[in-house]
Structures are given as structure tokens and as C-alpha cells.
Scaffold this motif. Structure first.
Motif, PDB file in Angstrom:
ATOM      1  N   PHE A   1       0.826  -1.204   0.000  1.00  0.00           N
ATOM      2  CA  PHE A   1       0.000   0.000   0.000  1.00  0.00           C
ATOM      3  C   PHE A   1       0.865   1.261   0.000  1.00  0.00           C
ATOM      4  CE2 PHE A   1      -2.445   3.356   2.118  1.00  0.00           C
ATOM      5  CZ  PHE A   1      -3.569   3.383   1.308  1.00  0.00           C
ATOM      6  N   ASP A   2       1.943   1.232   0.777  1.00  0.00           N
ATOM      7  CA  ASP A   2       2.833   2.393   0.888  1.00  0.00           C
ATOM      8  C   ASP A   2       3.718   2.589  -0.344  1.00  0.00           C
ATOM      9  OD1 ASP A   2       1.873   3.080   3.375  1.00  0.00           O
ATOM     10  OD2 ASP A   2       3.537   2.156   4.479  1.00  0.00           O
ATOM     11  N   ASN A   3       3.826   1.585  -1.200  1.00  0.00           N
ATOM     12  CA  ASN A   3       4.711   1.635  -2.365  1.00  0.00           C
ATOM     13  C   ASN A   3       3.961   1.200  -3.617  1.00  0.00           C
ATOM     14  OD1 ASN A   3       7.447   2.117  -0.945  1.00  0.00           O
ATOM     15  ND2 ASN A   3       6.503   0.457   0.205  1.00  0.00           N
ATOM     16  N   PRO A   4       3.062   2.050  -4.122  1.00  0.00           N
ATOM     17  CA  PRO A   4       2.177   1.633  -5.215  1.00  0.00           C
ATOM     18  C   PRO A   4       2.862   1.408  -6.569  1.00  0.00           C
ATOM     19  CG  PRO A   4       1.867   3.963  -4.726  1.00  0.00           C
ATOM     20  CD  PRO A   4       2.781   3.413  -3.670  1.00  0.00           C
ATOM     21  N   LEU A   5       4.076   1.896  -6.756  1.00  0.00           N
ATOM     22  CA  LEU A   5       4.759   1.701  -8.037  1.00  0.00           C
ATOM     23  C   LEU A   5       5.352   0.306  -8.196  1.00  0.00           C
ATOM     24  CD1 LEU A   5       6.636   5.039  -8.750  1.00  0.00           C
ATOM     25  CD2 LEU A   5       4.635   4.111  -9.891  1.00  0.00           C
ATOM     26  N   VAL A   6       5.530  -0.385  -7.087  1.00  0.00           N
ATOM     27  CA  VAL A   6       6.132  -1.718  -7.144  1.00  0.00           C
ATOM     28  C   VAL A   6       5.206  -2.744  -6.515  1.00  0.00           C
ATOM     29  CG1 VAL A   6       8.543  -0.939  -7.202  1.00  0.00           C
ATOM     30  CG2 VAL A   6       7.425  -1.301  -4.995  1.00  0.00           C
ATOM     31  N   LYS A   7       5.418  -3.963  -6.927  1.00  0.00           N
ATOM     32  CA  LYS A   7       4.716  -5.089  -6.314  1.00  0.00           C
ATOM     33  C   LYS A   7       5.750  -5.797  -5.434  1.00  0.00           C
ATOM     34  CE  LYS A   7       1.870  -7.458  -8.775  1.00  0.00           C
ATOM     35  NZ  LYS A   7       1.263  -8.368  -9.756  1.00  0.00           N
ATOM     36  N   VAL A   8       5.376  -6.052  -4.188  1.00  0.00           N
ATOM     37  CA  VAL A   8       6.294  -6.669  -3.239  1.00  0.00           C
ATOM     38  C   VAL A   8       5.692  -7.987  -2.773  1.00  0.00           C
ATOM     39  CG1 VAL A   8       7.548  -6.371  -1.068  1.00  0.00           C
ATOM     40  CG2 VAL A   8       7.041  -4.365  -2.489  1.00  0.00           C
ATOM     41  N   GLY A   9       6.485  -9.049  -2.816  1.00  0.00           N
ATOM     42  CA  GLY A   9       6.003 -10.357  -2.396  1.00  0.00           C
ATOM     43  C   GLY A   9       7.122 -11.201  -1.826  1.00  0.00           C
ATOM     44  N   LEU A  10       6.735 -12.271  -1.162  1.00  0.00           N
ATOM     45  CA  LEU A  10       7.705 -13.216  -0.603  1.00  0.00           C
ATOM     46  C   LEU A  10       7.852 -14.406  -1.535  1.00  0.00           C
ATOM     47  CD1 LEU A  10       6.778 -13.268   3.175  1.00  0.00           C
ATOM     48  CD2 LEU A  10       9.016 -12.725   2.220  1.00  0.00           C
ATOM     49  N   SER A  11       9.077 -14.862  -1.690  1.00  0.00           N
ATOM     50  CA  SER A  11       9.371 -16.058  -2.469  1.00  0.00           C
ATOM     51  C   SER A  11       9.995 -17.076  -1.520  1.00  0.00           C
ATOM     52  CB  SER A  11      10.344 -15.710  -3.603  1.00  0.00           C
ATOM     53  OG  SER A  11      10.708 -16.857  -4.303  1.00  0.00           O
ATOM     54  N   LEU A  12       9.330 -18.208  -1.361  1.00  0.00           N
ATOM     55  CA  LEU A  12       9.778 -19.222  -0.411  1.00  0.00           C
ATOM     56  C   LEU A  12      10.013 -20.548  -1.120  1.00  0.00           C
ATOM     57  CD1 LEU A  12       7.122 -18.468   2.350  1.00  0.00           C
ATOM     58  CD2 LEU A  12       9.482 -17.657   2.282  1.00  0.00           C
ATOM     59  N   TYR A  13      11.203 -21.078  -0.985  1.00  0.00           N
ATOM     60  CA  TYR A  13      11.550 -22.386  -1.531  1.00  0.00           C
ATOM     61  C   TYR A  13      12.255 -23.184  -0.451  1.00  0.00           C
ATOM     62  CZ  TYR A  13      10.511 -20.373  -6.082  1.00  0.00           C
ATOM     63  OH  TYR A  13       9.879 -19.771  -7.141  1.00  0.00           O
ATOM     64  N   ASP A  14      12.079 -24.488  -0.450  1.00  0.00           N
ATOM     65  CA  ASP A  14      12.684 -25.340   0.569  1.00  0.00           C
ATOM     66  C   ASP A  14      14.204 -25.293   0.563  1.00  0.00           C
ATOM     67  OD1 ASP A  14      10.249 -26.150   1.522  1.00  0.00           O
ATOM     68  OD2 ASP A  14      10.202 -28.004   0.360  1.00  0.00           O
ATOM     69  N   ASP A  15      14.805 -25.137  -0.614  1.00  0.00           N
ATOM     70  CA  ASP A  15      16.256 -25.252  -0.727  1.00  0.00           C
ATOM     71  C   ASP A  15      16.973 -23.917  -0.898  1.00  0.00           C
ATOM     72  OD1 ASP A  15      15.226 -24.766  -3.210  1.00  0.00           O
ATOM     73  OD2 ASP A  15      16.464 -26.234  -4.250  1.00  0.00           O
ATOM     74  N   ASP A  16      16.325 -22.818  -0.523  1.00  0.00           N
ATOM     75  CA  ASP A  16      16.939 -21.509  -0.688  1.00  0.00           C
ATOM     76  C   ASP A  16      16.482 -20.579   0.423  1.00  0.00           C
ATOM     77  OD1 ASP A  16      18.495 -19.547  -1.831  1.00  0.00           O
ATOM     78  OD2 ASP A  16      17.217 -19.234  -3.579  1.00  0.00           O
ATOM     79  N   VAL A  17      17.221 -19.518   0.609  1.00  0.00           N
ATOM     80  CA  VAL A  17      16.874 -18.516   1.608  1.00  0.00           C
ATOM     81  C   VAL A  17      15.582 -17.801   1.157  1.00  0.00           C
ATOM     82  CG1 VAL A  17      18.302 -16.721   0.512  1.00  0.00           C
ATOM     83  CG2 VAL A  17      17.807 -16.566   2.928  1.00  0.00           C
ATOM     84  N   PRO A  18      14.704 -17.470   2.093  1.00  0.00           N
ATOM     85  CA  PRO A  18      13.509 -16.710   1.719  1.00  0.00           C
ATOM     86  C   PRO A  18      13.914 -15.373   1.091  1.00  0.00           C
ATOM     87  CG  PRO A  18      13.326 -17.510   3.974  1.00  0.00           C
ATOM     88  CD  PRO A  18      14.726 -17.774   3.532  1.00  0.00           C
TER      89      PRO A  18
END
Length: 152
Positions: free
Chosen positions: A77-94
């Protein structure tokens, strides 16, 4: 008008003094100045069908995923120009992924650079916010066991 190429993007970046290099693994143009920030794993431009995708990935401490996830709506909401998300995989750092996309149809250098600068500015804001929240995995020492008395 001819379709936009990675070479054209690279020329536009060079003409404006934006350092980048071609990655052999992803065929993207990595943005050197952004990648030099603490906590940034990679920052790149990808040319996909009809889009320039600008993506920066931050390393996140595994123990910080839940509190960060709880803040995602506010961050977006505070940063409308970008989309921010989490990427989670078992074999890598979040990873916290910050991205923006720009259609290539009729795209000219001046507009591209202006848009890129706005996306990178928003990316810095998210990076600063994540740093203040203390959710970033800043070095390998963060992977070690915490100091203090351990029960086992």
C-alpha cells in the motif's frame, strides 16, 4: 517501430551512466549499483514478451518470514509503483521480491530511464523499511545459532 532488444536496453542504461552486466544464468541485465546494497541478492532487468520487468530480491531471515508476511499489505500500500512479495523455496533462503513492469510498445529511452529511476527509488524505500524491521539476512553470521543460553 522495431521490437525492443536487450542490447537497446543496455545502451540506454550506459548512456545514462547506470552500471549493469549481462548475467549468463538468466540472460538479464543486472543492476550493479543496486546489487551493492547490503541485503540485496540480485537486481535485474528482464525483457519478456512485451514487457521490461525490473526485479530486485532481498534475502530474508527465515525467522522473520511470518512478521514480514504480516506487513506485506502495508508495504504494498505504501509503495504503489512496485509489487512486493515473498518467495519461499525449501532449498533456498527466503526472498523479498520487489518488482515493476513496463510495456515495451512505443517505449523510448527517456521514459524508460524515468520509470526505472522511480522503480529503483521505490525499491530503496522498501529496502530501508525491511532494514528497519530487521528482517533481512545480511550475512552468513545470521545463519548461526543465536547467542545466549541454549536449552539443547
Amino acid at each position: 517501430m522495431n521490437s525492443l532488444t536487450r542490447d537497446t536496453l543496455e545502451d540506454w542504461l550506459a548512456d545514462h551512466g547506470i552500471r549493469c552486466y549481462l548475467c549468463q544464468d538468466c540472460d538479464g541485465l543486472h543492476l550493479s549499483d543496486t546489487e551493492e546494497n547490503l541485503g540485496v541478492l540480485e537486481s535485474r532487468l528482464l525483457l519478456e514478451e512485451g514487457l521490461v520487468i525490473i526485479s530486485t530480491e532481498l534475502s530474508v531471515r527465515p525467522s522473520a518470514v511470518l512478521p514480514l508476511h504480516g506487513s506485506m499489505q502495508l508495504i504494498n500500500f505504501d509503495n504503489p509503483l512496485v509489487k512486493v512479495g515473498l518467495s519461499l523455496y525449501d532449498d533456498d533462503v527466503p526472498r523479498l521480491v520487489i518488482s515493476g513492469a513496463l510495456p515495451t510498445t512505443g517505449l523510448e529511452a527517456s521514459y524508460f530511464i524515468q520509470y526505472l529511476e522511480q522503480i529503483l527509488s521505490a525499491t530503496r524505500v522498501v529496502l530501508e523499511h525491511a532494514t528497519q524491521m530487521d528482517v533481512l539476512l545480511l550475512d552468513d553470521l545470521d545463519l548461526d545459532a543465536p547467542d545466549g543460553d541454549a536449552l539443547h
